[in-house]
Structure formats: C-alpha cells, structure tokens
Design an enzyme around this catalytic site. Structure first.
Site, short mmCIF file in Angstrom:
data_model
loop_
_atom_site.label_atom_id
_atom_site.label_comp_id
_atom_site.label_asym_id
_atom_site.label_seq_id
_atom_site.Cartn_x
_atom_site.Cartn_y
_atom_site.Cartn_z
N LYS A 205 -20.57 7.42 -28.91
CA LYS A 205 -20.74 6.95 -30.29
C LYS A 205 -22.01 7.46 -30.94
CE LYS A 205 -17.37 3.40 -30.74
NZ LYS A 205 -17.02 1.99 -30.85
N ARG A 239 -13.93 1.19 -22.98
CA ARG A 239 -13.07 2.10 -23.77
C ARG A 239 -13.79 3.44 -23.84
NH1 ARG A 239 -12.39 3.81 -28.93
NH2 ARG A 239 -10.23 4.04 -29.62
C1 9MG Z 1 -10.54 1.91 -32.13
N1 9MG Z 1 -11.90 1.72 -31.67
C2 9MG Z 1 -12.95 2.54 -31.88
N2 9MG Z 1 -14.05 2.04 -31.31
C3 9MG Z 1 -13.69 0.87 -30.75
C4 9MG Z 1 -14.36 -0.12 -30.03
O1 9MG Z 1 -15.67 -0.04 -29.80
N3 9MG Z 1 -13.67 -1.17 -29.59
C5 9MG Z 1 -12.33 -1.28 -29.84
N4 9MG Z 1 -11.69 -2.37 -29.39
N5 9MG Z 1 -11.63 -0.38 -30.52
C6 9MG Z 1 -12.30 0.68 -30.96
#
Ligand code: 9MG
Length: 260
Positions: A205, A239
C-alpha cells in the site's frame, strides 16, 4: 488471502487479469502458493477510482468466481459493495463477501450474506473511495474504529448476520493518514479484544511508498513486517499480493514460537 483484481485500474495489478482465463490461472497460482482465501474484485477501491456499474462488475467477477470455486480448495471471497453482485457471487460459489463500505445505507447486501450464511468482512472506511483521502480526521483513531465495529456488529446481528460470520478489518488506507495507519497497526490489540478474527490489508500500500519512497513492487519487506507485527497482536487473515512470501514468513514465526 490472495488478491485477485479483475479490474483495469487497481494500484498494483490493474489490467493484468481482465481476461477471465488469466484471472483463473492467477487464482489457481495463489491457491498453490498457500492462499486459503482468494479475494476477487471487479471494482477498484483505490482513492479516486471510477465507479463501475453492476452489469460490468458481474461480467468481470462471476465467471472467475465460478471457475475458482470449482477448481481450487480455497474459499472465494468477493470484494463488492453491491447487493446484486454479492448475491450472484454467493450463488456462483463464493463463501465470503468483502464489504469495504460496511453497508451503511442499504441492508440488501447484509440480507444476502445472512441468507447464505456466508462469511462477511466488515471493513472500516471514513468517507468513500472518491473522498476518503481528503483530510481524514479522528480524535482517537483506534478507539473510533473499535467503536464503529461494536456498533456495526449490533446492526449486523439485527439484519441476521451473526457475530461468528464476521471478520473485522481496520481498513488500512481507507480514509486514514500515515499517522492514523501506524496508530491502527500498533493498536490492533484493541480490536482483537472484540473477539472476532482480524483481517489486515497492508500489502504494497501507498503508506509504505510514502515511508520508503518505494514503488508498489518494491514494498514486500515492509508488507511482511506489518503482517508479522499484526500476527503478534492477534490478526489472523492477511490480504496480500505476495502469497508465498507471506505464508513463509508466518510459518517461520510459528516455528519460532513453538520452541520458546
Ligand atoms: C478491496 N480492498 C483493498 N484493500 C483492502 C483492505 O485493506 N481490506 C479489505 N477488506 N479489502 C480491501
């Protein structure tokens, strides 16, 4: 949780998997690398991303969900804010809805999750993807995100979604400054106290880019450091784009813990 964006404009893999066959192959690769969940998204949620209409989102997502649900053992999660997409995805074999909007106004998505008995990712976001990075403010970001989860868990139960269906996600990068993000990652223990699994999405990110001046493909080290730190505070689902590396780092940590 491996990330599979079937979008032209996501920040790291946008445009790579618009062809359904390539998307399915990537999903199979993520599962082979050790992903137990695959998060399929057809609408980018990066700041300022253009909204996608329902027909287009269905066209992008549903064939990929159907194929992956039958070809892998991973549970398929679908990142959507639309009740119609959630319903179709659950019918096509998805097991989790990843709702970055935590449905504030329209209860239909919650009803679809309740009817299917599916998993539900409850993510915190201040604002919308179009507005969220315009001067986000909190008095105490950790306490406010915790309060948001408590309130939403109550409303979800009223709508028929039980606590044990829900994962909590502080929404890193969704209406938060760098300081808010660091406070939330440091303070994850407060969210662990709510006794639901925590999902963390930090992979590649932009806050990492801001800290280290690194491009998305060069953010693995910091992404792994955050995952390990968060695992120590009780986070259980990560994720990520880089599944094999994350699985290895988490397994290494488990091995080290067993010997102490
Ligand atoms: C779709 N998406 C992009 N970043 C995310 C994050 O940090 N958490 C979740 N649940 N979805 C995300």
């Amino acid at each position: 949780m491996g990330i599979l964006n079937v979008t032209p404009d996501s920040f790291s893999d946008g445009g790579c998997f618009m062809d359904p066959a390539r998307a399915v192959a990537r999903g199979e690769e993520l599962a082979a690398e050790g992903a137990e969940l695959i998060d399929v998204g057809g609408e980018s949620t990066r700041p300022g991303a253009a909204p996608v209409d329902e027909a287009e989102e269905l066209r992008r997502v549903i064939p990929v969900v159907r194929a992956l649900a039958s070809r892998t053992r991973a549970v398929i999660s679908v990142d959507t804010r639309k009740a119609g997409v959630a319903r179709a995805a659950l019918d096509a074999g998805a097991g989790i809805i990843n709702d970055i909007e935590a449905h504030r106004t329209d209860r239909e998505l919650w009803k679809a999750v309740a009817a299917a008995g599916a998993g539900y990712v409850l993510m915190h976001m201040q604002g919308t993807p179009q507005t969220m990075q315009v001067d986000p403010r909190y008095d105490d970001v950790v306490a406010e995100v915790g309060g948001f989860f408590r309130e939403r868990l109550r409303h979800l139960e009223e709508a028929g979604v039980q606590r044990d269906q829900v994962l909590l996600d502080p929404g890193i990068g969704f209406g938060k400054t760098l300081e808010h993000i660091l406070a939330l990652i440091r303070g994850l223990g407060v969210i662990s106290a709510l006794d639901r699994p925590i999902l963390l999405g930090v992979s590649r990110k932009s806050f990492i880019g801001r800290l280290f001046g690194a491009e998305p493909q060069q953010r693995l080290g910091a992404s792994l450091a955050c995952a390990l730190w968060a695992a120590g505070l009780g986070a259980g689902v990560f994720r990520v784009h880089d599944v094999a590396e994350t699985v290895q780092a988490l397994r290494m940590m488990e091995i080290l813990k067993q010997r102490t």
